[in-house]
Scaffold this motif. Structure first.
Motif, mmCIF file in Angstrom:
data_model
loop_
_atom_site.group_PDB
_atom_site.id
_atom_site.type_symbol
_atom_site.label_atom_id
_atom_site.label_comp_id
_atom_site.label_asym_id
_atom_site.label_seq_id
_atom_site.Cartn_x
_atom_site.Cartn_y
_atom_site.Cartn_z
ATOM 1 N N TYR A 15 0.841 -1.212 0.000
ATOM 2 C CA TYR A 15 0.000 0.000 0.000
ATOM 3 C C TYR A 15 0.866 1.249 0.000
ATOM 4 C CZ TYR A 15 -4.524 -2.264 0.683
ATOM 5 O OH TYR A 15 -5.681 -2.986 0.507
ATOM 6 N N ASP A 69 2.157 2.395 -3.284
ATOM 7 C CA ASP A 69 1.156 3.115 -4.095
ATOM 8 C C ASP A 69 1.447 2.942 -5.594
ATOM 9 O OD1 ASP A 69 -1.114 4.670 -4.446
ATOM 10 O OD2 ASP A 69 -0.024 6.566 -4.360
ATOM 11 N N SER A 105 9.136 6.811 -5.998
ATOM 12 C CA SER A 105 9.090 6.551 -4.551
ATOM 13 C C SER A 105 9.946 5.358 -4.168
ATOM 14 C CB SER A 105 7.653 6.276 -4.096
ATOM 15 O OG SER A 105 6.823 7.381 -4.355
ATOM 16 N N THR A 114 4.926 11.678 2.383
ATOM 17 C CA THR A 114 3.832 11.159 3.211
ATOM 18 C C THR A 114 3.389 9.799 2.677
ATOM 19 O OG1 THR A 114 2.232 12.366 1.852
ATOM 20 C CG2 THR A 114 2.955 13.420 3.890
ATOM 21 N N GLU A 123 0.906 8.069 1.466
ATOM 22 C CA GLU A 123 -0.425 8.076 0.845
ATOM 23 C C GLU A 123 -0.799 6.652 0.437
ATOM 24 O OE1 GLU A 123 0.509 10.602 -2.341
ATOM 25 O OE2 GLU A 123 0.497 12.436 -1.155
ATOM 26 N N GLY A 124 -2.089 6.384 0.436
ATOM 27 C CA GLY A 124 -2.546 5.083 -0.053
ATOM 28 C C GLY A 124 -2.740 4.035 1.013
ATOM 29 N N GLN A 160 -7.267 3.240 5.871
ATOM 30 C CA GLN A 160 -7.596 4.289 6.843
ATOM 31 C C GLN A 160 -7.147 3.947 8.268
ATOM 32 O OE1 GLN A 160 -11.673 5.496 6.542
ATOM 33 N NE2 GLN A 160 -11.449 7.195 7.955
ATOM 34 N N ALA A 205 -3.416 4.365 8.455
ATOM 35 C CA ALA A 205 -3.036 5.775 8.310
ATOM 36 C C ALA A 205 -3.132 6.503 9.650
ATOM 37 C CB ALA A 205 -3.910 6.447 7.264
ATOM 38 N N THR A 251 0.116 6.617 11.722
ATOM 39 C CA THR A 251 1.327 7.300 11.238
ATOM 40 C C THR A 251 1.693 8.476 12.139
ATOM 41 O OG1 THR A 251 0.017 8.669 9.731
ATOM 42 C CG2 THR A 251 0.998 6.672 8.810
#
Length: 446
Positions: A245, A248, A376, A407, A409-410, A413, A416, A419
């Motif tokens: 994830y 991304d 990335s 950051t 991302e992806g 939830q 996240a 983090t």
């Protein structure tokens, strides 16, 4: 004369001795013993419980034994006492008289009459008097150390990094058996469909709240299921699933996985690419490549190529800026997976953490030129040590001005929400997954 078949407790004693003497990995020895002795699922479960349980609680068991076993004992005798005491203190279903009887019989078989008498005397004294109280240990770090069988240096280090309460919670969680989780192969099926198939096969399973394609297996050996054999799912810890994830990936991209075996993250990335693009998977060990091939073949993934190579030499075979994404799931201390590999905590030393950091930085340095501008680079480890993780991140950025921290991302939830400062540090108690660290660097365009 035909040799009699060893009992589960004798096999456990053999394993405990091998781990202690040779610093062998308990998980590898255990799997080998189950296969070699063709144990039933029930006996395999008991052997796993006895072996892991005794190793997990070794320091606590030694504390309990200390008042009763004051003389120096042969290694196998101490292991036998630990094994027996583990059953007496922590397992309710096995009567103490049965535990003591089997211990004495094993002592007779392996030693002389004096040793069997000694074992019998120690265990009967403990049965009569009970084990000493842990309440006698007043110093907090020492109490956590003995109570949860974690070396004192490690407990003190974690208290400095996470505070006393989080450290205690982490140490306690490390004593619990991990929940087995599988990752649904989304190129072939939905999670709902796989849950239904598992139910039809008689498995107890439930969907994960953390990762959309993860399922918890509550009962049953999933490796024997049709779901696994036909490539609808693979075994992977939930924390480990978060790495793909973090990358991304987008359809058609090229990805380098630098420390890939056995291929859990590699195949997840390939699934996320929906069988497009290409994943180049490297690993230092030739013999480990077969695991990646087997996994890719079973899952029906055709976008993975493998090469046995030290990833520090990746620049010798790949051109600069040839990958859109790079994953460095680096060799680390493994302090996040103590539930799966309990022997690690007794053999690691504090200085090991710093020596590993050099390897981590060498890999990051070697592969960084291979990333496209704007691409990335995800760095991950299965450790919880802040100095090992954050120290590596800081040093990499100090020496690579063309990279910046990005950051994550992806992420799902729930993940996240964990983090901090743009990085993810999962502790074992957070949601039951392995301890894991993930961060992402972006290569600057200018």
């Amino acid at each position: 004369m035909k040799q009699s078949k060893k009992s589960v407790r004798e096999l456990a004693l053999d394993l405990l001795e091998a781990v202690e003497k040779n610093q062998s990995y308990s998980n590898l020895l255990l799997n080998s013993a189950i296969e070699k002795n063709r144990l039933s699922s029930r006996d395999a479960g008991l052997l796993t419980e006895l072996t892991y349980g005794t190793i997990q609680r070794k320091m606590t068991l030694d504390y309990y034994l200390a008042p009763f076993a004051k003389k120096k004992l042969e290694s196998w005798v101490r292991q036998l006492l630990r094994l027996s005491l583990y059953q007496m203190v922590y397992l309710d279903k096995i009567p103490e008289r049965a535990v003591i009887h089997e211990a004495v019989e094993l002592a007779k078989k392996r030693g002389h009459k004096g040793i069997s008498g000694l074992v019998n005397g120690i265990l009967r004294s403990i049965q009569r008097e009970g084990v000493p109280s842990l309440d006698e240990i007043k110093e907090p770090a020492e109490r956590i150390s003995i109570e949860t069988s974690h070396p004192l240096w490690l407990v003190k280090r974690w208290i400095m990094q996470f505070g006393e309460e989080r450290t205690k919670s982490m140490c306690q969680t490390n004593l619990m058996a991990p929940t087995q989780s599988i990752r649904v192969n989304t190129t072939k099926a939905s999670r709902e469909a796989v849950l239904e198939l598992l139910k039809q096969e008689g498995y107890e399973a439930e969907p994960s709240d953390m990762v959309p394609e993860a399922i918890h297996i509550l009962k049953g050996n999933i490796a024997q299921s049709d779901v696994f054999k036909t490539g609808l799912a693979t075994i992977q810890d939930e924390s480990s699933m978060l790495v793909a994830y973090a990358l991304d990936v987008q359809t058609g991209q090229t990805v380098l996985d630098t420390c890939a075996a056995p291929g859990g993250k590699t195949t997840h990335i390939a699934e996320k690419l929906n069988n497009t693009g290409k994943v180049s998977a490297l690993d230092l060990h030739e013999h480990k490549m077969k695991f990646i091939h087997e996994n890719a073949s079973r899952l029906g993934l055709a976008n993975i190529e493998t090469k046995a190579l030290d990833s520090r030499k990746a620049g010798e075979i790949f051109e600069e800026e040839s990958f859109d994404r790079i994953l460095v799931d680096a060799p680390c201390s493994g302090l996040g997976v103590l539930r799966r590999k309990p022997d690690i905590k007794y053999v690691k030393k504090e200085e090991d953490l710093l020596s590993l950091q050099k390897v981590q930085l060498d890999i990051l340095h070697a592969v960084s030129p291979l990333l496209t501008k704007g691409g990335s680079l995800v760095y991950s480890t299965c450790t919880v040590d802040k100095e090992e993780n954050l120290g590596t991140v800081e040093k990499f950025l100090e020496n690579h001005s063309d990279f910046e921290l990005a950051t994550l991302e992806g992420l799902p939830q729930s993940a996240a929400a964990l983090t901090e400062n743009g990085m993810l540090q999962v502790l074992p108690q957070d949601f039951g997954g392995d301890g894991f660290f993930i961060c992402k660097f972006r290569k600057k365009v200018q």
